[in-house]
Design an enzyme around this catalytic site. Sequence first.
Site, PDB file in Angstrom:
ATOM      1  CB  THR A   1      -0.891  -0.022   1.268  1.00 11.28           C
ATOM      2  OG1 THR A   1      -1.447   1.275   1.469  1.00 11.28           O
ATOM      3  CG2 THR A   1      -0.110  -0.365   2.522  1.00 11.28           C
ATOM      4  CG  ASP A   2      -1.122   4.973  -0.993  1.00  9.85           C
ATOM      5  OD1 ASP A   2      -1.692   4.302  -0.108  1.00  9.85           O
ATOM      6  OD2 ASP A   2      -1.701   5.880  -1.632  1.00  9.85           O
ATOM      7  CD  GLU A   3      -3.539   3.239   4.118  1.00  7.50           C
ATOM      8  OE1 GLU A   3      -3.510   3.226   5.360  1.00  7.50           O
ATOM      9  OE2 GLU A   3      -4.579   2.997   3.469  1.00  7.50           O
TER      10      GLU A   3
ATOM     11  CE1 TYR B   1      -3.273  -2.836   5.647  1.00  8.10           C
ATOM     12  CE2 TYR B   1      -3.238  -0.485   5.177  1.00  8.10           C
ATOM     13  CZ  TYR B   1      -3.263  -1.791   4.738  1.00  8.10           C
ATOM     14  OH  TYR B   1      -3.264  -2.055   3.383  1.00  8.10           O
TER      15      TYR B   1
ATOM     16  CB  ALA C   1       3.511   0.015  11.536  1.00  4.62           C
TER      17      ALA C   1
ATOM     18  CE  LYS D   1       0.173  -4.730   2.958  1.00  3.20           C
ATOM     19  NZ  LYS D   1      -0.191  -6.086   2.423  1.00  3.20           N
TER      20      LYS D   1
ATOM     21  N   PRO E   1     -21.083   8.611   7.967  1.00  4.85           N
ATOM     22  CG  PRO E   1     -20.009   6.759   8.914  1.00  4.85           C
ATOM     23  CD  PRO E   1     -21.129   7.136   7.998  1.00  4.85           C
TER      24      PRO E   1
ATOM     25  CE1 TYR F   1     -14.879   7.409  10.508  1.00  8.94           C
ATOM     26  CE2 TYR F   1     -12.688   6.878   9.713  1.00  8.94           C
ATOM     27  CZ  TYR F   1     -13.924   6.477  10.178  1.00  8.94           C
ATOM     28  OH  TYR F   1     -14.190   5.138  10.314  1.00  8.94           O
TER      29      TYR F   1
ATOM     30  NE  ARG G   1      -6.695   7.852   2.929  1.00  4.65           N
ATOM     31  CZ  ARG G   1      -6.303   8.754   3.836  1.00  4.65           C
ATOM     32  NH1 ARG G   1      -5.871   9.944   3.448  1.00  4.65           N
ATOM     33  NH2 ARG G   1      -6.327   8.472   5.126  1.00  4.65           N
TER      34      ARG G   1
HETATM   35  P1  NAD Z   1      -9.530  -7.673   2.178  1.00  2.00           P
HETATM   36  O1  NAD Z   1      -9.558  -7.388   3.615  1.00  2.00           O
HETATM   37  O2  NAD Z   1     -10.759  -7.453   1.352  1.00  2.00           O
HETATM   38  O3  NAD Z   1      -9.096  -9.181   1.923  1.00  2.00           O
HETATM   39  C1  NAD Z   1      -8.072  -9.803   2.652  1.00  2.00           C
HETATM   40  C2  NAD Z   1      -8.163 -11.307   2.395  1.00  2.00           C
HETATM   41  O4  NAD Z   1      -7.106 -11.940   3.122  1.00  2.00           O
HETATM   42  C3  NAD Z   1      -9.470 -11.925   2.902  1.00  2.00           C
HETATM   43  O5  NAD Z   1      -9.987 -12.823   1.935  1.00  2.00           O
HETATM   44  C4  NAD Z   1      -9.050 -12.670   4.168  1.00  2.00           C
HETATM   45  O6  NAD Z   1      -9.867 -13.794   4.453  1.00  2.00           O
HETATM   46  C5  NAD Z   1      -7.630 -13.058   3.817  1.00  2.00           C
HETATM   47  N1  NAD Z   1      -6.804 -13.291   5.017  1.00  2.00           N
HETATM   48  C6  NAD Z   1      -6.670 -12.484   6.093  1.00  2.00           C
HETATM   49  N2  NAD Z   1      -5.861 -13.046   7.005  1.00  2.00           N
HETATM   50  C7  NAD Z   1      -5.447 -14.233   6.474  1.00  2.00           C
HETATM   51  C8  NAD Z   1      -4.576 -15.273   6.926  1.00  2.00           C
HETATM   52  N3  NAD Z   1      -3.996 -15.218   8.128  1.00  2.00           N
HETATM   53  N4  NAD Z   1      -4.366 -16.326   6.113  1.00  2.00           N
HETATM   54  C9  NAD Z   1      -4.954 -16.414   4.897  1.00  2.00           C
HETATM   55  N5  NAD Z   1      -5.803 -15.479   4.429  1.00  2.00           N
HETATM   56  C10 NAD Z   1      -6.044 -14.399   5.199  1.00  2.00           C
HETATM   57  O7  NAD Z   1      -8.309  -6.828   1.606  1.00  2.00           O
HETATM   58  P2  NAD Z   1      -8.099  -6.133   0.193  1.00  2.00           P
HETATM   59  O8  NAD Z   1      -8.629  -4.766   0.266  1.00  2.00           O
HETATM   60  O9  NAD Z   1      -8.512  -7.063  -0.881  1.00  2.00           O
HETATM   61  O10 NAD Z   1      -6.500  -6.019   0.213  1.00  2.00           O
HETATM   62  C11 NAD Z   1      -5.680  -7.042  -0.333  1.00  2.00           C
HETATM   63  C12 NAD Z   1      -4.227  -6.623  -0.240  1.00  2.00           C
HETATM   64  O11 NAD Z   1      -4.040  -5.388  -0.936  1.00  2.00           O
HETATM   65  C13 NAD Z   1      -3.748  -6.366   1.189  1.00  2.00           C
HETATM   66  O12 NAD Z   1      -2.432  -6.861   1.295  1.00  2.00           O
HETATM   67  C14 NAD Z   1      -3.768  -4.861   1.324  1.00  2.00           C
HETATM   68  O13 NAD Z   1      -2.807  -4.417   2.245  1.00  2.00           O
HETATM   69  C15 NAD Z   1      -3.423  -4.433  -0.086  1.00  2.00           C
HETATM   70  N6  NAD Z   1      -3.918  -3.101  -0.512  1.00  2.00           N
HETATM   71  C16 NAD Z   1      -5.240  -2.787  -0.390  1.00  2.00           C
HETATM   72  C17 NAD Z   1      -5.703  -1.561  -0.855  1.00  2.00           C
HETATM   73  C18 NAD Z   1      -7.155  -1.173  -0.775  1.00  2.00           C
HETATM   74  O14 NAD Z   1      -7.520  -0.040  -1.104  1.00  2.00           O
HETATM   75  N7  NAD Z   1      -8.053  -2.062  -0.387  1.00  2.00           N
HETATM   76  C19 NAD Z   1      -4.794  -0.650  -1.426  1.00  2.00           C
HETATM   77  C20 NAD Z   1      -3.448  -1.018  -1.539  1.00  2.00           C
HETATM   78  C21 NAD Z   1      -3.032  -2.258  -1.088  1.00  2.00           C
HETATM   79  P1  TYD Z   2     -10.718   3.754   4.264  1.00  2.00           P
HETATM   80  O1  TYD Z   2     -11.675   3.295   3.220  1.00  2.00           O
HETATM   81  O2  TYD Z   2     -10.811   3.156   5.631  1.00  2.00           O
HETATM   82  O3  TYD Z   2      -9.256   3.584   3.639  1.00  2.00           O
HETATM   83  P2  TYD Z   2      -7.820   4.085   4.215  1.00  2.00           P
HETATM   84  O4  TYD Z   2      -7.959   4.486   5.622  1.00  2.00           O
HETATM   85  O5  TYD Z   2      -7.002   2.843   4.068  1.00  2.00           O
HETATM   86  O6  TYD Z   2      -7.402   5.192   3.306  1.00  2.00           O
HETATM   87  O7  TYD Z   2     -10.866   5.323   4.424  1.00  2.00           O
HETATM   88  C1  TYD Z   2     -10.707   6.199   3.319  1.00  2.00           C
HETATM   89  C2  TYD Z   2     -10.820   7.616   3.852  1.00  2.00           C
HETATM   90  O8  TYD Z   2     -12.168   7.828   4.290  1.00  2.00           O
HETATM   91  C3  TYD Z   2      -9.951   7.888   5.062  1.00  2.00           C
HETATM   92  O9  TYD Z   2      -9.459   9.219   4.989  1.00  2.00           O
HETATM   93  C4  TYD Z   2     -10.885   7.733   6.245  1.00  2.00           C
HETATM   94  C5  TYD Z   2     -12.214   8.184   5.672  1.00  2.00           C
HETATM   95  N1  TYD Z   2     -13.416   7.527   6.234  1.00  2.00           N
HETATM   96  C6  TYD Z   2     -14.481   8.314   6.680  1.00  2.00           C
HETATM   97  O10 TYD Z   2     -14.447   9.561   6.629  1.00  2.00           O
HETATM   98  N2  TYD Z   2     -15.595   7.678   7.169  1.00  2.00           N
HETATM   99  C7  TYD Z   2     -15.677   6.328   7.245  1.00  2.00           C
HETATM  100  O11 TYD Z   2     -16.708   5.795   7.744  1.00  2.00           O
HETATM  101  C8  TYD Z   2     -14.576   5.532   6.792  1.00  2.00           C
HETATM  102  C9  TYD Z   2     -14.619   4.031   6.862  1.00  2.00           C
HETATM  103  C10 TYD Z   2     -13.463   6.185   6.276  1.00  2.00           C
END
Ligand code: NAD
Ligand code: TYD
Length: 352
Positions: A133-135, A158, A160, A162, A213, A215, A222
């Site tokens: 992630t970019d975070e 989270y 940290a 990653k 909601p 925040y 983002r």
């Molecule tokens: P998600 O939470 O939707 O899915 C995570 C998956 O991992 C789930 O299917 C869960 O069951 C599985 N999982 C969790 N713990 C596990 C374990 N101990 N063993 C096996 N499987 C396990 O997440 P996502 O949004 O699809 O993110 C996927 C990846 O992409 C993550 O590594 C996340 O850090 C990264 N990422 C996400 C975003 C985003 O915007 N969602 C952006 C950049 C990077």
């Molecule tokens: P989120 O989808 O949790 O992704 P991330 O924190 O990984 O960027 O949140 C996206 C942005 O939206 C973040 O700035 C937090 C904000 N947010 C709200 O304002 N209200 C909400 O209920 C949630 C879940 C997030």
Amino acid sequence: MEIKNLMVTGGSGFIGSNFIRYLLKRNDFTGRIINADKLTYAGNPDNLKDIEKNCPERYRFERADICDFQQMEELYRRHDIDSICHFAAESHVDRSIKRPDAFINTNIIGTFNLLEIARANQNTFRLFHHISTDEVYGSLGKEGLFSETTPYRPNSPYSASKASSDHLVRAYNKTYGLPTTISNCSNNYGPYQFPEKLIPLIILNASGGEDLPVYGDGKNVRDWLYVEDHCDAIWTIMKGGNRGETYNIGGNREMENLAIVEMVCDMLDEILEVDAQGPRRNLITFVKDRPGHDRRYAIDFSKLRSELDWVPEESFESGLRKTVRWYLENSEWVARVKSKEYQSWIDEHYGS
Ligand code: NAD
Ligand code: TYD
């Protein structure tokens, strides 16, 4: 590089399931996919029900925990794995603030286990692609972009965890020569995202007449990317990226949270029409800010563009409209993840 047996970890989650769907449609991938997923609250077998039925020769689901070394090793051997695309993670910042332990276990120890298994099989191992992630880069002020050389400054448990896993992947390449690639991507949105994240949460709350909601002041920024564009970038890197390298992936689309919430409200007003409650923007509720809330993320993905010719294709407006429609049209999926039983199971296992 021909991948024959690809282990996708976390393939039942949001991005992983979209990736499996994407990859099985491509002509330049002819191998098998073994989806190793623990099925936490975020993993949903419904996400790939059709694939499981229609592609039994090329797709196999295995319920497995990446923190369980022996289980993963057994799976690795049984399926003659040669590459890993590693999505599995605890992924929600708010949950990491309340209960960081699962983040440390899955994101750090789980990644370490997979790296160790790959290292032990290095003579036949082809690629470890790590999804990050970019975070990890922390927070930007008004100006500037994250590039691959930006120092890591994670602010949440989270990010940290990653960051820690990224460092391990890097170290396994530098120390042991393991063929690795890492991608650090901005915020994704699209079908199958669990409605704890901003966009699906707002779509479902707004369509159900519940509070929205926001925040703090709603001005956190983002950089948003449609999930299919992310999948395409991952595959582009897996095919052509230099081993040992990191690539940033972004959507070139910075948005303030409040502007997104308003866009979703307006789209729903148009699709579902305005009812007696009035325009859905009336549901917007400013709530207490998230602790350590990063102000702005924005990605410079010029390395990926210049080296591998990748650019995102979906515009934010069209991607958001597709996403809104997907949640409206998939009421069964929504009903399951929003059901009282499912929610109370989550509260019991993950804290409310
Ligand atoms: P998600 O939470 O939707 O899915 C995570 C998956 O991992 C789930 O299917 C869960 O069951 C599985 N999982 C969790 N713990 C596990 C374990 N101990 N063993 C096996 N499987 C396990 O997440 P996502 O949004 O699809 O993110 C996927 C990846 O992409 C993550 O590594 C996340 O850090 C990264 N990422 C996400 C975003 C985003 O915007 N969602 C952006 C950049 C990077
Ligand atoms: P989120 O989808 O949790 O992704 P991330 O924190 O990984 O960027 O949140 C996206 C942005 O939206 C973040 O700035 C937090 C904000 N947010 C709200 O304002 N209200 C909400 O209920 C949630 C879940 C997030």
